[in-house]
Design a protein around this motif. Structure first.
Motif, short mmCIF file in Angstrom:
data_model
loop_
_atom_site.label_atom_id
_atom_site.label_comp_id
_atom_site.label_asym_id
_atom_site.label_seq_id
_atom_site.Cartn_x
_atom_site.Cartn_y
_atom_site.Cartn_z
N GLY A 115 0.79 -1.23 0.00
CA GLY A 115 0.00 0.00 0.00
C GLY A 115 0.82 1.28 0.00
N ILE A 116 2.13 1.17 0.04
CA ILE A 116 3.00 2.34 -0.02
C ILE A 116 3.56 2.46 -1.44
N SER A 117 3.28 3.57 -2.07
CA SER A 117 3.88 3.83 -3.38
C SER A 117 4.74 5.08 -3.28
N ALA A 118 5.85 5.08 -3.98
CA ALA A 118 6.77 6.21 -3.89
C ALA A 118 7.47 6.41 -5.22
N THR A 119 7.84 7.65 -5.46
CA THR A 119 8.66 8.03 -6.61
C THR A 119 9.92 8.70 -6.08
N VAL A 120 11.06 8.26 -6.59
CA VAL A 120 12.34 8.85 -6.21
C VAL A 120 13.00 9.38 -7.48
N LYS A 121 13.41 10.63 -7.43
CA LYS A 121 14.11 11.24 -8.56
C LYS A 121 15.54 11.54 -8.13
N VAL A 122 16.49 11.06 -8.92
CA VAL A 122 17.91 11.32 -8.69
C VAL A 122 18.41 12.19 -9.84
N TRP A 123 18.96 13.35 -9.49
CA TRP A 123 19.46 14.24 -10.54
C TRP A 123 20.64 15.05 -10.03
#
Length: 747
Positions: free
Chosen positions: A93-101
């Motif tokens: 039930g945990i959704s996440a987006t990680v952006k590396v830049w």
């Protein structure tokens, strides 16, 4: 560019399955393993006192509850157009987006986390340099000592500490004896040491890692693959739906650690002042980068043609990550090396390892990384490479003056980032009476001419862009002067005359690449001298006085002619007039075709050049697509369409690793950047070649390959073409006045 994004739907097994990400002068290897986000941090110019390129560490990010706990609900994507890596996970039930830049304009790495529910974040800075490490055996191939270390060699530990709510880390070259010190002593230059450029002294590099709302939470220990490490952990103060992590980096030849810290503080202040606009300006830079140039082959995504075009863009992205470096992109891995045991199972060394040295410069390989930047319009990316030679010019001139008492810059093959010969290649066990200015090395002896390709790139930059290259002209002149003066000097040592009976230079002993050794009038050297001198004279009047022009015209008249030989009655270009032995597997007899362009489409002698490609037994034996091999480029320059296509498709085929452009090791290391560079050049030359003002369109392009491409040509020109079903659908030449110079070579 979206069609060329690399997307994975499963996590990685180890760092060899990492994805490149970067900008400015920073390169990251990004991967998710067993639910943890990890990345190595590489940066331009991070040389320790042994002259190895050191990573700045590894970062591990762990979320709790962990959206990456379920491998089957995972995605990782390199978004080329905007220059970042995005990760998505969904578990329990945990959704996440990680952006590396990475900020293109400031040395700052960003990790931005967004989730549908409040979660905790933990970030560890991991280092294997928590203690001094003795470097033994083949591990010395990563530094300047290579196969000939003198006594015990150590990689010294870093300084790492919690600093308020951050982790600060740095490596400093202090008072210990450096590879530069040892090289100067070895080569008898102590009396002029104070005049020599030293890139290692006081060099300090590192940074600080901090997260919004994160606090120190102690240290940890562990082992990744075969390397022990310690971790310095930051954790979020409370669960949140958004977390951000930043790593600020700084490199400087600082007088003290305090001075380095002041520089790092300025980096943080500048980043804070531009926090609201940094991501937008970085994405705009990458957008402009891709709009500037591209090659898109329209074919099914499982076809070799589509893969070649995709891998062309991927490798160009990797080169773009060192746009503003203080040092050039290294041919043997660039910013994207990883644990060496995953390239060679016998090399159980730390992640700092790369084969063939860190601060050591191998021009024969480096050139292939930089030639494609002209037609891709990436002129700004060439500055670190040009400045490498500019910074070391005085050292190269001083050593000529010291050893031989004449003028000119002597740049040997296998030089240090100081411009002096690599000490291992110079060799410790030398005959007492051997010329002290020479490398005592069967592969490298008398190989002086590789710098001339970079001189030609500088001249081509002026022709392509109109940019003022006044700062580089003394370098170009000094490199030519060396050949003129040194070979007259050697001739006078042998006899009473400085020139031959035709009043030409006697270029002996010489070298045709690393292959034909103790050569007499090497073809690659003659072609280089003739082309660079002619192009120097082509510069606008403001660059050279009338006296200098006359002097260089006289020099041109002293350059001997290219030699020829025959195979089965077919006249071919000879690698030299004479030579004593063959040491390597290059084909310098084809260098008059590329890079020097003396022979080519629409030029006299094309049949002889084609004969050389088709019948020269050495060239046939050496032929390959692997590593730094240039056969695909030669074939394109000669208009051999089928052969150019065959070899270029092999060159730009998917690597055996997860990331398609991590080629190698070839003859060098992984990722093999001269492999990728030669592939880029080959594809460019199939599409577009230039000769003076002439622009040859599709000189070696198969009619059946539909393509949309935009490339650069001399005189501030861009050419954008669309070929479909064998027909030229669109041609946009900017400026329009240059359209008259375009010749459609499509057969």
């Amino acid at each position: 560019m979206a069609q060329y994004n690399v997307a994975w739907s499963a996590q990685s097994n180890n760092s060899s399955e990492s994805m490149p990400c970067g900008g400015g002068d920073i390169g990251l290897n990004v991967w998710v393993e067993k639910g943890d986000l990890l990345f190595y941090v590489g940066k331009s110019g991070t040389f320790d006192h042994n002259n190895a390129v050191l990573k700045l560490g590894r970062v591990r990010v762990r979320l709790s509850p962990n959206p990456f706990a379920a491998n089957n609900r995972f995605s990782q994507q390199l978004v080329l157009n905007d220059g970042y890596v995005q990760l998505n996970g969904n578990a329990a039930g945990i959704s996440a987006t990680v952006k590396v830049w990475v900020d293109v304009f400031r040395p700052v790495i960003h990790v931005d986390i967004a989730s549908n529910r409040a979660i905790n974040a933990e970030a560890s800075y991991e280092s294997w340099r928590f203690a001094d490490h003795v470097v033994k055996g083949r591990e010395n191939n990563a530094n300047s000592y290579k196969f000939a270390p003198q006594g015990e060699v150590k990689t010294l530990k870093d300084e790492i500490r919690f600093d308020g709510d951050a982790v600060t880390f740095y490596h400093r070259n202090g008072p210990e004896r450096s590879a530069f010190d040892l090289t100067v002593q070895q080569q008898g230059l102590d009396s002029i040491k104070s005049q020599l450029f030293n890139p290692l002294t006081n060099l300090t590099f590192g940074g600080t890692m901090a997260g919004k709302g994160m606090k120190p939470a102690g240290t940890s220990t562990g082992t990744y693959l075969n390397t022990d490490f310690q971790g310095w952990k930051l954790v979020s103060s409370s669960p949140a739906r958004a977390h951000s992590l930043a790593i600020y980096l700084h490199t400087d030849q600082a007088a003290s650690p305090a001075h380095w810290q002041q520089g790092l503080d300025r980096v943080k202040q500048d980043a804070t002042a531009h926090a609201k606009t940094a991501e937008r300006t970085t994405q705009r830079w990458w957008n402009d980068f891709w709009a500037k140039s591209f090659i898109r082959i329209n074919a099914p995504t499982d076809s070799p043609q589509w893969q070649a075009a995709r891998n062309y863009q991927l490798f160009r992205y990797m080169l773009g990550c060192n746009a503003f470096g203080t040092f050039p992109t290294k041919f043997n891995g660039g910013l994207f090396t990883y644990d060496p045991v995953l390239t060679d199972s016998t090399m159980r060394f730390t992640p700092d390892f790369r084969n063939w040295g860190g601060g050591t410069h191998t021009a024969q390989n480096q050139r292939l990384v930089y030639w494609p930047m002209l037609k891709s319009g990436d002129f700004a990316l060439m500055k670190p490479q040009f400045d490498f030679y500019l910074n070391t010019l005085r050292n190269a001139e001083l050593r000529t003056e010291f050893y031989w008492h004449h003028k000119g810059a002597s740049f040997t093959e296998q030089i240090e980032n100081s411009g002096l010969p690599n000490p291992a290649e110079y060799t410790w066990k030398r005959p007492a009476d051997y010329d002290k200015g020479m490398e005592y090395n069967a592969w490298l002896e008398y190989e002086w001419d590789t710098v001339l390709e970079f001189c030609q790139m500088m001249l081509d930059t002026e022709r392509f862009t109109g940019e003022d290259i006044s700062r580089y002209v003394p370098l170009i002149e000094s490199c030519l002067t060396f050949f003129d003066e040194h070979y007259q000097y050697l001739a006078r040592k042998r006899g009473s005359k400085a020139l031959d009976g035709d009043k030409k230079l006697i270029i002996y002993p010489g070298s045709a690449a690393e292959t034909y050794k103790m050569a007499y009038n090497s073809t690659s050297t003659i072609s280089a001298l003739r082309t660079v001198a002619n192009r120097l004279l082509d510069l606008p009047d403001t660059y050279l006085t009338p006296e200098k022009r006359n002097a260089w015209r006289s020099f041109l008249n002293r350059i001997p002619a290219i030699s020829f030989r025959s195979f089965e009655g077919h006249p071919t270009i000879s690698p030299a007039k004479l030579w004593e032995r063959i040491n390597n597997v290059e084909s310098p007899q084809l260098y008059p075709v590329y890079p020097w362009g003396i022979y080519g489409l629409g030029k006299a002698g094309l049949d002889t050049a084609i004969n050389t490609y088709l019948y020269d037994k050495d060239a046939l034996t050496f032929r390959s697509h692997v590593g730094w091999k240039q056969d695909n480029i030669f074939a394109a320059r000669l208009g051999l369409t089928d052969e150019a296509a065959r070899l270029t498709l092999m060159k730009l085929a998917n690597s055996p690793r997860r990331f398609p452009a991590f080629w190698g090791p070839g003859y060098d290391w992984t990722p093999d950047h001269n492999w990728g560079g030669a592939g880029m050049i080959g594809l460019q030359e199939m599409l577009l070649q230039t000769d003076g003002r002439r622009i040859l369109l599709f000189p070696a392009w198969p009619k059946t390959w539909d393509v949309h491409a935009k490339l650069h040509a001399p005189y501030n020109t861009t050419v954008e073409v669309v070929l479909k079903n064998g027909q030229l659908e669109s041609l946009i030449v900017t400026p329009e006045s240059r359209r008259a110079d375009v010749v459609n070579w499509l057969k």
